[in-house]
Scaffold this motif. Structure first.
Motif, PDB file in Angstrom:
ATOM      1  N   GLU A  15      -2.843  45.336  39.404  1.00 35.40           N
ATOM      2  CA  GLU A  15      -2.282  46.395  40.213  1.00 35.40           C
ATOM      3  C   GLU A  15      -3.429  47.205  40.782  1.00 35.40           C
ATOM      4  OE1 GLU A  15       0.900  49.674  38.840  1.00 35.40           O
ATOM      5  OE2 GLU A  15      -1.077  49.832  37.964  1.00 35.40           O
ATOM      6  N   GLY A  16      -3.310  47.571  42.044  1.00 36.48           N
ATOM      7  CA  GLY A  16      -4.350  48.401  42.618  1.00 36.48           C
ATOM      8  C   GLY A  16      -5.420  47.655  43.366  1.00 36.48           C
ATOM      9  N   PRO A  19      -4.573  47.990  48.511  1.00 37.46           N
ATOM     10  CA  PRO A  19      -3.882  49.257  48.764  1.00 37.46           C
ATOM     11  C   PRO A  19      -2.548  49.080  49.475  1.00 37.46           C
ATOM     12  CG  PRO A  19      -6.209  49.451  49.283  1.00 37.46           C
ATOM     13  CD  PRO A  19      -5.966  48.012  48.983  1.00 37.46           C
ATOM     14  N   LEU A  20      -2.531  48.257  50.500  1.00 41.85           N
ATOM     15  CA  LEU A  20      -1.284  48.074  51.240  1.00 41.85           C
ATOM     16  C   LEU A  20      -0.203  47.470  50.374  1.00 41.85           C
ATOM     17  CD1 LEU A  20       0.376  48.229  53.763  1.00 41.85           C
ATOM     18  CD2 LEU A  20      -0.742  46.162  54.607  1.00 41.85           C
ATOM     19  N   ARG A  21      -0.576  46.496  49.556  1.00 42.29           N
ATOM     20  CA  ARG A  21       0.391  45.892  48.623  1.00 42.29           C
ATOM     21  C   ARG A  21       0.926  46.950  47.665  1.00 42.29           C
ATOM     22  NH1 ARG A  21       2.745  42.178  49.768  1.00 42.29           N
ATOM     23  NH2 ARG A  21       4.300  43.420  48.692  1.00 42.29           N
ATOM     24  N   ASP A  22       0.042  47.782  47.191  1.00 46.61           N
ATOM     25  CA  ASP A  22       0.469  48.838  46.284  1.00 46.61           C
ATOM     26  C   ASP A  22       1.519  49.723  46.932  1.00 46.61           C
ATOM     27  OD1 ASP A  22      -1.045  48.061  44.176  1.00 46.61           O
ATOM     28  OD2 ASP A  22      -2.020  50.001  43.911  1.00 46.61           O
ATOM     29  N   VAL A  23       1.281  50.098  48.181  1.00 49.31           N
ATOM     30  CA  VAL A  23       2.223  50.966  48.873  1.00 49.31           C
ATOM     31  C   VAL A  23       3.546  50.246  49.086  1.00 49.31           C
ATOM     32  CG1 VAL A  23       2.696  52.158  51.035  1.00 49.31           C
ATOM     33  CG2 VAL A  23       0.440  52.336  49.982  1.00 49.31           C
ATOM     34  N   LEU A  24       3.483  49.008  49.522  1.00 51.26           N
ATOM     35  CA  LEU A  24       4.716  48.263  49.758  1.00 51.26           C
ATOM     36  C   LEU A  24       5.488  48.050  48.465  1.00 51.26           C
ATOM     37  CD1 LEU A  24       3.522  45.629  52.393  1.00 51.26           C
ATOM     38  CD2 LEU A  24       5.003  47.621  52.743  1.00 51.26           C
ATOM     39  N   ASP A  25       4.774  47.779  47.393  1.00 53.22           N
ATOM     40  CA  ASP A  25       5.457  47.618  46.111  1.00 53.22           C
ATOM     41  C   ASP A  25       6.082  48.932  45.656  1.00 53.22           C
ATOM     42  OD1 ASP A  25       4.810  44.985  46.050  1.00 53.22           O
ATOM     43  OD2 ASP A  25       3.108  45.199  44.700  1.00 53.22           O
ATOM     44  N   ALA A  26       5.440  50.040  46.031  1.00 52.77           N
ATOM     45  CA  ALA A  26       5.928  51.336  45.565  1.00 52.77           C
ATOM     46  C   ALA A  26       7.200  51.766  46.280  1.00 52.77           C
ATOM     47  CB  ALA A  26       4.850  52.406  45.745  1.00 52.77           C
ATOM     48  N   ARG A  70       4.870  58.270  39.017  1.00 51.90           N
ATOM     49  CA  ARG A  70       3.665  57.654  38.470  1.00 51.90           C
ATOM     50  C   ARG A  70       2.629  57.386  39.548  1.00 51.90           C
ATOM     51  NH1 ARG A  70       0.824  53.034  35.795  1.00 51.90           N
ATOM     52  NH2 ARG A  70       1.345  51.586  37.442  1.00 51.90           N
ATOM     53  N   ASP A  71       3.101  56.997  40.710  1.00 45.02           N
ATOM     54  CA  ASP A  71       2.188  56.703  41.816  1.00 45.02           C
ATOM     55  C   ASP A  71       1.735  57.969  42.535  1.00 45.02           C
ATOM     56  OD1 ASP A  71       2.281  54.017  41.305  1.00 45.02           O
ATOM     57  OD2 ASP A  71       3.903  53.623  42.722  1.00 45.02           O
ATOM     58  N   GLY A  72       2.259  59.120  42.131  1.00 42.94           N
ATOM     59  CA  GLY A  72       1.781  60.377  42.697  1.00 42.94           C
ATOM     60  C   GLY A  72       2.467  60.799  43.981  1.00 42.94           C
TER      61      GLY A  72
ATOM     62  N   ASN B 105      -1.832  50.205  56.709  1.00 43.32           N
ATOM     63  CA  ASN B 105      -2.949  49.751  55.891  1.00 43.32           C
ATOM     64  C   ASN B 105      -4.090  50.767  55.900  1.00 43.32           C
ATOM     65  OD1 ASN B 105      -4.380  47.734  54.318  1.00 43.32           O
ATOM     66  ND2 ASN B 105      -5.657  47.465  56.153  1.00 43.32           N
ATOM     67  N   ALA B 108      -3.099  53.492  53.656  1.00 45.92           N
ATOM     68  CA  ALA B 108      -3.177  53.032  52.264  1.00 45.92           C
ATOM     69  C   ALA B 108      -4.627  53.004  51.787  1.00 45.92           C
ATOM     70  CB  ALA B 108      -2.547  51.653  52.126  1.00 45.92           C
ATOM     71  N   ASP B 109      -5.511  52.512  52.640  1.00 41.71           N
ATOM     72  CA  ASP B 109      -6.929  52.496  52.283  1.00 41.71           C
ATOM     73  C   ASP B 109      -7.439  53.905  52.019  1.00 41.71           C
ATOM     74  OD1 ASP B 109      -7.545  49.832  52.196  1.00 41.71           O
ATOM     75  OD2 ASP B 109      -8.092  49.692  54.320  1.00 41.71           O
ATOM     76  N   HIS B 112      -5.349  55.353  48.645  1.00 43.89           N
ATOM     77  CA  HIS B 112      -4.955  54.639  47.431  1.00 43.89           C
ATOM     78  C   HIS B 112      -5.761  55.112  46.222  1.00 43.89           C
ATOM     79  CE1 HIS B 112      -8.206  51.837  46.480  1.00 43.89           C
ATOM     80  NE2 HIS B 112      -7.439  51.324  45.546  1.00 43.89           N
ATOM     81  N   GLU B 114      -6.003  58.160  45.472  1.00 37.47           N
ATOM     82  CA  GLU B 114      -5.127  59.186  44.904  1.00 37.47           C
ATOM     83  C   GLU B 114      -4.004  58.552  44.093  1.00 37.47           C
ATOM     84  OE1 GLU B 114      -3.991  62.188  47.900  1.00 37.47           O
ATOM     85  OE2 GLU B 114      -5.407  61.213  49.263  1.00 37.47           O
ATOM     86  N   MET B 115      -3.510  57.406  44.578  1.00 38.72           N
ATOM     87  CA  MET B 115      -2.475  56.708  43.820  1.00 38.72           C
ATOM     88  C   MET B 115      -3.014  56.284  42.464  1.00 38.72           C
ATOM     89  SD  MET B 115      -0.713  54.201  46.682  1.00 38.72           S
ATOM     90  CE  MET B 115       0.252  53.409  45.403  1.00 38.72           C
ATOM     91  N   VAL B 116      -4.185  55.670  42.483  1.00 34.40           N
ATOM     92  CA  VAL B 116      -4.777  55.188  41.240  1.00 34.40           C
ATOM     93  C   VAL B 116      -5.029  56.346  40.288  1.00 34.40           C
ATOM     94  CG1 VAL B 116      -6.768  54.027  40.239  1.00 34.40           C
ATOM     95  CG2 VAL B 116      -5.811  53.209  42.399  1.00 34.40           C
ATOM     96  N   ALA B 118      -3.419  59.190  40.223  1.00 33.76           N
ATOM     97  CA  ALA B 118      -2.125  59.661  39.729  1.00 33.76           C
ATOM     98  C   ALA B 118      -1.633  58.777  38.586  1.00 33.76           C
ATOM     99  CB  ALA B 118      -1.108  59.679  40.868  1.00 33.76           C
ATOM    100  N   ARG B 119      -1.817  57.485  38.729  1.00 32.75           N
ATOM    101  CA  ARG B 119      -1.372  56.568  37.675  1.00 32.75           C
ATOM    102  C   ARG B 119      -2.135  56.808  36.390  1.00 32.75           C
ATOM    103  NH1 ARG B 119      -1.504  51.153  41.347  1.00 32.75           N
ATOM    104  NH2 ARG B 119       0.406  51.536  42.523  1.00 32.75           N
ATOM    105  N   GLU B 122      -0.735  59.868  34.839  1.00 28.59           N
ATOM    106  CA  GLU B 122       0.601  59.616  34.299  1.00 28.59           C
ATOM    107  C   GLU B 122       0.531  58.755  33.046  1.00 28.59           C
ATOM    108  OE1 GLU B 122       4.458  60.958  35.620  1.00 28.59           O
ATOM    109  OE2 GLU B 122       2.444  61.184  36.436  1.00 28.59           O
TER     110      GLU B 122
END
Lengths: 131, 131
Positions: A15-16, A19-26, A70-72, B105, B108-109, B112, B114-116, B118-119, B122
């Motif tokens: 995971e991670g 980035p784009l995959r992470d967003v789409l999965d989220a 969790r993803d913020g 994308n 996301a770049d 991401h 910030e997402m990481v 946040a995880r 959490e």
DNA sequence: CGGTATCCACCGGGATACTG
DNA sequence: CAGTATCCCGGTGGATACCG
């Protein structure tokens, strides 16, 4: 460690990495976008979300908001009262995401007629072409 | 008296009702975005795609391109030769979608990290807040 | 070369009932 | 009120083998 678990995991996989995959999965799941949009209008508490999302079960709603938290993208605010009260609202990150979703939504609105037309063509058998 | 008839089982194909959902369903799957990106660089034939997508099986690749073709994002060009040859390339609609994906994308770049973060917060137990 | 045909594991999503 | 606890079903993605 708590011994109660609702399955809102995703600890291990790679995971991670993208980035784009992470967003789409989220937010690409069934209720992610709607949740973001609703919270974009205003802060909601659990049951308000539930009533605004016809058809979702409590289990799935919980999983959805926990995952987004969790993803913020959203924050979960627990009032230590009885009966309990939990509010959800967009974070700054979530507001940024909402803007992107709005852009994508605008494009989708403008072009989904072409998608539908393409499907009709394809489903009618006019799919492949031979130069 | 006709008894209760509460059970309205909903015929499945509610496809096409929400444009954004349609788009997310079309490219939100595991290989959709990569396929669009690759075909955005240039036209590819089947085996070229296969070699550029490490880990995908023939079955899934076929399903992916067929689905994207059905939605009008890519076109499938069959040369009636032996051995057979099939090319895939983006349509105008697909190029439009690629632009949107590029925008998403980029966001996301940029975010991401910030997402990481946040995880990590959490997953470390600093999830909920109490005002 | 560009696929199908099978078979299968896994996971998202859901229905229902129960609880602190 | 805001969740958990179970059980279940369908669909996606994958492994492998075969085909025109």
């Amino acid at each position: 460690m708590s011994d109660t678990h609702i399955d809102v995991p995703v600890p291990v996989p790679l995971e991670g990495v993208c980035p784009l995959r992470d967003v789409l999965d989220a937010v690409g799941n069934k209720w992610g976008v709607l949740t973001i949009v609703l919270l974009g209008e205003r802060r909601h508490r659990y049951n308000e979300l539930h009533k605004s999302m016809p058809g979702i079960s409590q289990r799935i709603l919980t999983r959805t908001v926990r995952s987004l938290a969790r993803d913020g993208f959203i924050s979960r605010i627990v009032y230590p009262t009885v009966p309990p009260r939990v509010d959800y609202e967009l974070t700054d990150l979530g507001r940024g995401l909402l803007q992107q979703l709005n852009a994508l939504n605008a494009w989708a609105d403008a072009h989904h007629e072409e998608m539908v037309a393409a499907r009709r063509r394809e489903d009618a058998g006019q799919g492949t072409q031979m130069p």
